[in-house]
Scaffold this motif. Structure first.
Motif, mmCIF file in Angstrom:
data_model
loop_
_atom_site.group_PDB
_atom_site.id
_atom_site.type_symbol
_atom_site.label_atom_id
_atom_site.label_comp_id
_atom_site.label_asym_id
_atom_site.label_seq_id
_atom_site.Cartn_x
_atom_site.Cartn_y
_atom_site.Cartn_z
ATOM 1 N N ASP B 129 0.826 -1.213 0.000
ATOM 2 C CA ASP B 129 0.000 0.000 0.000
ATOM 3 C C ASP B 129 0.856 1.256 0.000
ATOM 4 O OD1 ASP B 129 -2.201 -1.515 0.031
ATOM 5 O OD2 ASP B 129 -2.715 -1.202 2.151
ATOM 6 N N LEU B 130 1.943 1.181 0.733
ATOM 7 C CA LEU B 130 2.843 2.332 0.803
ATOM 8 C C LEU B 130 3.731 2.438 -0.435
ATOM 9 C CD1 LEU B 130 4.123 2.214 4.491
ATOM 10 C CD2 LEU B 130 2.679 3.941 3.467
ATOM 11 N N GLY B 131 3.753 1.347 -1.226
ATOM 12 C CA GLY B 131 4.617 1.334 -2.400
ATOM 13 C C GLY B 131 6.094 1.233 -2.061
ATOM 14 N N VAL B 132 6.391 0.492 -1.019
ATOM 15 C CA VAL B 132 7.799 0.301 -0.652
ATOM 16 C C VAL B 132 8.171 -1.163 -0.799
ATOM 17 C CG1 VAL B 132 9.340 1.485 0.907
ATOM 18 C CG2 VAL B 132 6.933 1.373 1.460
ATOM 19 N N ALA B 133 9.348 -1.399 -1.310
ATOM 20 C CA ALA B 133 9.818 -2.778 -1.430
ATOM 21 C C ALA B 133 10.913 -3.016 -0.398
ATOM 22 C CB ALA B 133 10.335 -3.029 -2.840
ATOM 23 N N ILE B 134 10.543 -3.698 0.669
ATOM 24 C CA ILE B 134 11.547 -4.079 1.677
ATOM 25 C C ILE B 134 11.348 -5.564 1.949
ATOM 26 C CG2 ILE B 134 12.403 -3.718 4.026
ATOM 27 C CD1 ILE B 134 11.191 -0.941 3.982
ATOM 28 N N ASP B 135 12.449 -6.301 2.012
ATOM 29 C CA ASP B 135 12.368 -7.725 2.316
ATOM 30 C C ASP B 135 11.878 -7.910 3.756
ATOM 31 O OD1 ASP B 135 12.683 -10.347 2.809
ATOM 32 O OD2 ASP B 135 14.795 -10.467 2.217
ATOM 33 N N LEU B 136 10.744 -8.593 3.884
ATOM 34 C CA LEU B 136 10.107 -8.716 5.207
ATOM 35 C C LEU B 136 10.935 -9.484 6.213
ATOM 36 C CD1 LEU B 136 6.491 -9.552 4.119
ATOM 37 C CD2 LEU B 136 7.259 -7.486 5.262
ATOM 38 N N GLY B 137 11.766 -10.380 5.716
ATOM 39 C CA GLY B 137 12.529 -11.231 6.626
ATOM 40 C C GLY B 137 13.782 -10.563 7.175
ATOM 41 N N MET B 138 14.138 -9.402 6.588
ATOM 42 C CA MET B 138 15.375 -8.742 7.026
ATOM 43 C C MET B 138 15.240 -8.260 8.459
ATOM 44 S SD MET B 138 17.682 -7.531 4.293
ATOM 45 C CE MET B 138 17.708 -5.782 4.155
ATOM 46 N N VAL B 140 15.795 -5.461 11.247
ATOM 47 C CA VAL B 140 15.757 -4.012 11.171
ATOM 48 C C VAL B 140 17.168 -3.417 11.243
ATOM 49 C CG1 VAL B 140 15.095 -1.986 12.503
ATOM 50 C CG2 VAL B 140 13.399 -3.680 11.904
ATOM 51 N N SER B 141 18.056 -4.076 11.993
ATOM 52 C CA SER B 141 19.409 -3.544 12.126
ATOM 53 C C SER B 141 20.164 -3.539 10.797
ATOM 54 C CB SER B 141 20.188 -4.355 13.163
ATOM 55 O OG SER B 141 20.213 -5.702 12.782
ATOM 56 N N GLU B 142 19.682 -4.358 9.833
ATOM 57 C CA GLU B 142 20.371 -4.401 8.540
ATOM 58 C C GLU B 142 19.879 -3.308 7.589
ATOM 59 O OE1 GLU B 142 21.143 -9.094 7.837
ATOM 60 O OE2 GLU B 142 19.065 -8.483 8.094
ATOM 61 N N LEU B 143 18.828 -2.598 8.003
ATOM 62 C CA LEU B 143 18.222 -1.609 7.112
ATOM 63 C C LEU B 143 18.796 -0.222 7.343
ATOM 64 C CD1 LEU B 143 14.474 -2.613 7.502
ATOM 65 C CD2 LEU B 143 16.032 -3.287 5.686
ATOM 66 N N GLY B 144 18.661 0.615 6.315
ATOM 67 C CA GLY B 144 19.064 2.009 6.454
ATOM 68 C C GLY B 144 18.007 2.787 7.220
ATOM 69 N N VAL B 145 18.387 4.020 7.591
ATOM 70 C CA VAL B 145 17.489 4.845 8.387
ATOM 71 C C VAL B 145 16.182 5.111 7.648
ATOM 72 C CG1 VAL B 145 17.254 7.019 9.582
ATOM 73 C CG2 VAL B 145 19.473 5.939 9.429
ATOM 74 N N VAL B 172 16.592 12.877 9.789
ATOM 75 C CA VAL B 172 17.330 11.624 9.589
ATOM 76 C C VAL B 172 17.467 11.215 8.129
ATOM 77 C CG1 VAL B 172 16.975 10.648 11.870
ATOM 78 C CG2 VAL B 172 15.213 10.346 10.159
ATOM 79 N N VAL B 173 16.597 11.711 7.258
ATOM 80 C CA VAL B 173 16.748 11.355 5.835
ATOM 81 C C VAL B 173 16.905 12.614 4.999
ATOM 82 C CG1 VAL B 173 15.448 9.217 6.001
ATOM 83 C CG2 VAL B 173 14.262 11.319 5.450
ATOM 84 N N SER B 174 17.450 12.434 3.808
ATOM 85 C CA SER B 174 17.615 13.600 2.943
ATOM 86 C C SER B 174 17.643 13.147 1.486
ATOM 87 C CB SER B 174 18.906 14.329 3.296
ATOM 88 O OG SER B 174 19.978 13.433 3.171
ATOM 89 N N GLY B 175 17.672 14.106 0.595
ATOM 90 C CA GLY B 175 17.826 13.823 -0.826
ATOM 91 C C GLY B 175 16.738 12.916 -1.373
#
Lengths: 327, 505
Positions: B129-138, B140-145, B172-175
């Motif tokens: 729904d949000l249109g984001v592709a993130i591997d669900l099994g990852m 959180v510590s392996e993900l970027g901010v 915390v995020v930019s660009g």
């Protein structure tokens, strides 16, 4: 305006709390003495009181060292003290075999041993960032192993008469062990209250970040308190061995936890920076009186553990209830 | 126009010594992105925490979907569809993406086991729904901010939140990441969610928000349609005119004698090629936004943090081995921004706190000269007008302003030649503030060099002899206070303007 008023209202109960926190342990000791003398007519007899004091000496000495270590904060405590106590006892018995002439040199070795153990504890904690619990637990086991290797499981030898006298004798009608403890308490009080070293111990325990920004050598101070604890454990080991009089592998067994319990009951907090030696001594007296009362009442010795456990929990929850609302 | 989903009326909230919010009105509509702007300490976060149930207002009403409401806990607010995403995420690093989204609300099978299949499906559909592709099994510590932020948003949606607050998401995020955040915010908006976007960055507000509410010093300045106003208008609303604050008179420096100089000082990730100097008797103000590297700069000068490159020169001598201890010996004092964290030792008395940095002077051989220590403490209490029943009072019982005076006194007791002050007046009341100002100026007149870091622009302009503006670890320029405007400094601090001239006295 409103803010100022509500603040003033909060202030006075805080002071009462702080008073209770500071003197609660003395009140508790008084209650214990009164109760003890009511339940057992033998409690107030001079010989009994003298026994309590005599038995308190060694625990008091370990607990002084333990107070420094807990005051420094950061989860500081020393579990290796009992191991050090037993080990110096067998070193003394094996090497002097009861000769007075060898007492002083062997005592030097014993004290050095305690200081070295403390140095290793402190170094592991500051330089290698090992948690104090784990560092001193590890050292406790290592020292135990060394002791067994050294005695091959069969402690032998005897203690020199000087040592026996220091632990069991009297000057006038006052036990020498209590005079020794009193001297050590006075020295510890002086160090903690009057010297820059003592001030740094409280400062680091109170807030290590502030202490660092004030330019204090944090690691040096922490290593020093563990060395003090090791040193005090050696002395206590020698006194306790002299009191018991038999060379044994387990002199001082349980003193690591008893000393921690006495320190915390005496009002020194695990967070560090608050408390002191006088409270600790009261804590020691409480522990020893509890043992004594159980014996006087003719209850089974095992009952001591139950009573002690209950009192430790009561005392700590007492402090917690007075500290809870403070920021 | 759709109606307000939430209205806050006359919200007032006081903390000891500060009035954080003073009769503030705020409302937000369905399908709206409403920006909440203001400088640091304006009360934005307090207002949002009240709406999120983390604080309770002292007075005022909250009307949610037409009903009066009072939240007693964040959980209760959550149940009413209000979610807040803080700058510090509430995620558990060692759990997977899906587990984090449904933390504490995992779909269960019989016997209380977690239904992993259903967990993944639900999480998957939320992220789609949000249109984001993130591997669900990852984990959180392996993900970027940025991805963690997405997960926080997904978490909010999984709670059926229809009011989503974001506390400075762009901190915390930019660009590119910020663009995708904006894309998601627009999706949420299309789904009739109300978004409250807290920020002090003007550009973003015009990109994303429909309306903006401006707060200053805990008061409402106004609510505007972003299409009706331009950037300078919002900046001037943010800055406003400060409340009759008077700053002590400056004196003209007769001769410039350099106390401290930095040459090309860098620290990976924090400081980039910093060069400047400070003179005897001068107050050098350092302006910039939170995270611009100001505190890191102060810590580097004091020797509390290492530097990778460059030279720090104190009284014409290059400092080789810098440490707090050496700094104190050479007369550098450092009042940090966080009083509670590293300013004082709260369990010790006023007397003992006052001599923390001068034990070497108070002692004789190895013991502390009590009488001398008491004398010093009493002098400090008189000189700084510290309000306390006695010098034996534990400092935790003193008010914020008095604690700040104790910290100042502690440093002034050393043989001070340079004093670094990081946010010296944060959280203290107006009266004490002006005392602190007077004290600073008196010190400077006596010859102490002062570096003052502050987020309060009126303070920077009112107190400084020179102003250095930092952005992103770099010096953007040096301005003189008589030419400085709050707008101008803010433009430099947000990285929109740069004066090329290097900092030279």
């Amino acid at each position: 305006m409103q803010v100022a008023v509500s603040k003033r209202l909060q202030r006075s109960p805080q002071h009462i709390r702080s008073l209770f926190e500071r003197f609660g342990i003395y009140i508790f000791l008084a209650i214990l003495i009164v109760t003890a003398s009511l339940v057992s007519p033998n409690f107030l007899k001079p010989q009994n009181l003298k026994d309590i004091l005599n038995q308190s000496a060694a625990l008091g000495m370990v607990a002084i060292g333990q107070t420094f270590v807990i005051l420094i904060g950061g989860g500081g405590l020393d579990l290796s003290v009992a191991s050090v106590m037993s080990t110096v006892a067998v070193i003394m018995a094996h090497n002097t075999e009861g000769q007075n002439s060898l007492f002083i040199p062997v005592m030097g070795v014993c004290l050095l041993f305690g200081i070295i153990v403390g140095f290793i504890n402190g170094t592991l904690i500051t330089k290698r960032k090992v948690q104090p619990f784990m560092a001193t637990l590890g050292m406790m086991i290592i020292v135990q192993g060394i002791r067994f290797l050294y005695t091959k499981g069969m402690p032998k030898g005897e203690f020199p008469p000087i040592q026996r006298y220091l632990a069991t004798g009297d000057i006038g009608s006052v036990p020498t062990s209590i005079i020794s403890l009193a001297v050590m308490v006075i020295i510890a009080l002086f160090v903690l209250r009057k010297t820059t070293f003592g001030r740094k111990v409280y400062a680091i325990g109170g807030n290590v970040n502030t202490a660092r920004l004030c330019g204090y050598n944090i690691d040096f101070t922490i290593i020093s308190v563990y060395m003090i604890s090791g040193f005090m454990a050696s002395i206590a080991g020698l006194y306790l061995a002299g009191w018991i009089g038999i060379s044994d592998n387990w002199v001082g067994k349980g003193y690591e936890l008893d000393s921690i319990a006495a320190v915390v009951m005496g009002g020194t907090t695990f967070e560090g920076g608050r408390g002191g030696v006088l409270g600790t001594i009261v804590g020691v007296l409480i522990v020893m009186m509890l043992y004594n009362i159980v014996l006087l009442l003719g209850m089974p010795v095992q009952m001591q553990f139950v009573v002690k456990g209950v009192v430790i929990i009561l005392a700590t929850s007492f402090y917690a209830s007075f500290r809870r609302t403070q920021t | 126009m759709s109606k307000n989903i939430v209205e806050m009326h006359q919200i007032t909230k006081a903390f000891p010594g500060v009035l954080a919010l003073d009769s503030v009105d705020f409302n937000c509509m369905q399908g709206e992105v409403h920006a909440l702007v203001g400088e640091n300490g304006a009360g934005k976060s307090t207002l949002m925490k009240i709406l999120a149930g983390a604080y309770r207002p002292d007075s005022g009403r909250i009307i949610l979907r037409g009903n009066d409401i009072a939240f007693h806990s964040p959980r209760e607010a959550q149940r009413h569809g209000i979610s807040i995403i803080y700058q510090e995420f509430n995620l558990i690093p060692d759990l997977s993406v899906a587990e984090n989204i449904f933390l504490g609300r995992e779909p269960q099978k019989r016997m209380g086991f977690i239904d992993n299949t259903s967990l993944s499906e639900k999480a998957q559909s939320l992220l789609e729904d949000l249109g984001v592709a993130i591997d669900l099994g990852m984990r959180v510590s392996e993900l970027g901010v940025a991805q963690q932020q997405m997960i926080e948003i997904a978490k909010a949606l999984s709670l059926n939140a229809d009011i989503i607050m974001m506390d400075e998401p762009s901190a915390v995020v930019s660009g590119k990441e910020l663009e995708s955040l904006f894309r998601i915010i627009r999706t949420l908006k299309a789904n009739k969610k109300a978004i409250i976007y807290i920020s002090h960055r003007i550009d973003e507000i015009f990109q994303i928000a429909d309306r903006a509410t401006v707060l200053k010093d805990g008061k409402l300045v106004g609510t505007v349609q972003t299409s009706d106003v331009d950037k300078p208008k919002v900046v001037s609303m943010m800055v406003g005119r400060s409340l009759s604050e008077t700053f002590p008179q400056r004196k003209k420096l007769k001769q410039k004698q350099e106390v401290l100089a930095l040459k090309n000082v860098s620290r990976e990730g924090f400081l980039k090629d910093i060069s400047f100097n400070v003179h005897k008797g001068e107050i050098l103000g350092i302006a910039g936004l939170v995270g611009a590297g100001r505190s890191e700069l102060a810590r580097a000068i004091f020797g509390a943090d290492p530097i990778d490159m460059g030279e720090i020169i104190l009284k014409e001598k290059i400092i080789k081995k810098s440490s707090p201890k050496n700094s104190i010996v050479s007369g550098i004092g450092f009042v940090t921004e966080n009083r509670a964290h590293d300013g004082l030792i709260h369990s010790l008395s006023l007397r003992k706190n006052l001599t923390l940095a001068i034990l070497e002077r108070v002692k004789k051989w190895f013991y502390i000269r009590d009488r001398y220590e008491k004398e010093i403490s009493k002098q400090s209490v008189d000189q700084f007008k510290i309000i306390t029943p006695s010098i034996e009072q534990e400092v935790r019982y003193l008010s914020g302003g008095n604690q700040q005076k104790v910290i100042l006194a502690k440093w002034i007791n050393i043989n001070l030649s340079l004093l670094i002050l990081d946010e010296p007046t944060r959280g203290i009341d107006v009266g004490t503030k002006s005392e602190v100002y007077t004290l600073m100026r008196r010190l400077a007149d006596q010859g102490t060099a002062i570096i003052m870091i502050s987020s309060e622009l009126p303070e920077i302009i009112g107190m400084s002899d020179r102003i250095l503006v930092m952005h992103d670890g770099e010096i953007m320029g040096v301005v003189s206070p008589d030419k400085a405007t709050e707008e101008g400094i803010l433009m430099m601090a947000t990285g929109q303007k740069r004066t090329i001239n290097k900092a030279e006295g």
